[in-house]
Design an enzyme around this catalytic site. Sequence first.
Site, mmCIF file in Angstrom:
data_model
loop_
_atom_site.group_PDB
_atom_site.id
_atom_site.type_symbol
_atom_site.label_atom_id
_atom_site.label_comp_id
_atom_site.label_asym_id
_atom_site.label_seq_id
_atom_site.Cartn_x
_atom_site.Cartn_y
_atom_site.Cartn_z
ATOM 1 C CG HIS A 171 -2.207 -0.030 0.898
ATOM 2 N ND1 HIS A 171 -2.799 -0.982 0.188
ATOM 3 C CD2 HIS A 171 -3.363 0.673 1.073
ATOM 4 C CE1 HIS A 171 -4.169 -1.038 0.000
ATOM 5 N NE2 HIS A 171 -4.798 0.366 0.580
ATOM 6 N NE ARG A 200 -8.336 5.021 -7.857
ATOM 7 C CZ ARG A 200 -8.246 6.206 -7.743
ATOM 8 N NH1 ARG A 200 -8.572 6.911 -8.643
ATOM 9 N NH2 ARG A 200 -8.212 7.054 -6.470
ATOM 10 C CB VAL A 201 -1.825 1.671 -8.528
ATOM 11 C CG1 VAL A 201 -0.337 1.264 -8.876
ATOM 12 C CG2 VAL A 201 -1.918 3.096 -8.582
#
Length: 492
Positions: free
Chosen positions: A214, A222-223
Amino acid sequence: MIPWQRIEPLGSLNGEIATRLAGVDALQTAWKEVQAAASPAEVEASLKRRLRKHAIETGIIERLYDVSWGVTEALVAEGLTTEVALSEGDVTESTLDIIRDQFEALAYLVDWSRDDQDLSLHFIKTLHSIIVRHQTHYDARDQFGNLVRVPLKPGVWKDLKNEITRADGTKLECTPPLFVDEEMERLVELYRDTADRHPLVRAAWLHHRFILIHPFSDGNGRVARALTLLALQKGHFAPIAVDRLQRAEYIAALDEANSGDLRPLVRFFALLEERALRAELQAPLSPSPQASGAVAVARAYATRLRAREVTDRNLKAERSAQLATAAHTRLVDFLRALSTQLEEVFRELDRRAMVSLDSAVPPDEKAGYWHGQLVHAANLADFYTNLSAGSWWARLHLRLRGSLLRFITAVQKVGQGETGVLAVTVYAEVLNAAPTDSDRQELLFRVFEHSNTPDSATLVYTDDLDARWPEIQQLVDDALASAIGRFSEHLA
């Protein structure tokens, strides 16, 4: 709170994963044949449609906005324009900006892959910068637990701690800000070590390990979903998209990965890939006009190739029919055994309750029955169905208290011509009907429309039915259970 740990390398995956991936690979071969016959413009248009769907759905998964199915389909088909958005529904310009950013990030990823570049920190940061271009703030908690709006820095590692809340309510601590750069370097290095693994396995591993770190303040999901496409592009697979109806299954698979089992996430991505490949099995455009000279020589060579392809198509057709017939036989036997048990159960509620079973296979004239229902099932499963010769179907009727549950499972050909690809689909509808008077039937509702129920399983003519049967049986059993549940709610 479960404390953070360093990400682990990709280990071995036991179980049926190898068989499942082999099935995807066989489907990919059929898809590549269609791609080779299509024009570059067709291939590019297909890719952009897939990316547009991903761009829309990835924000819905994060609950950034809501876009109806109708508007989504229009934007996917026609483009991410204001005109399409306004003509089809109420999508704000700010929402459209976010969707466009997400699409541009995916296009950037495709170009990066085509240039034969691999994963790097620069690439990940740029991807994040594009995705959150129109997102200036994000919601966070201060030291007192209050919700606050914090400026979002595109492409910059987080400076506040973040965590993942699991399904059981426990908190999973992500990598602290101090160690993010180190862990991201390790992620890139370990990903390169997976170069010899299947693209879907690589995609699942990268997606999950990125989520564990994270690294950004916001936009990590989304990434991560965008990064999934990197391995698929490198391996020449179709882009996949997690849609809104699959959110619960997706999160559950991620939670299994958090517990150390990556296989459910690999299986989930494999299902998405099968669906994406299957949806593209369409016939290519007509060949170019006649010519002479060098083109004539090329045409003569192409004629010989087509002759060989005819032999290949005939082989596919023969083996596909054999596989479909074998699968149909097992489906009928399975439903016949269930029918007897169901009738016994429901006659305890209504002595006139009846369960009946009917079926057909090509070239029987009845193989052409249920055309509308099967097309509907194919549309929900996102593939073009070839019903020119009918299908291998089995139909179960459950009549109870003046209502009728119609459950149809079928083996359908996928794509135009002989692609060698089959889909096992399920369909259920509830009707008002007198016990023996079909003329009085009136459709009340379709069971699986916009539901989380799995809609299909894919077979390729080279498949071993014994290896694939457990998945097919589970699909039909789960679907019939769901259909009976909805039917019972209707009767209550």
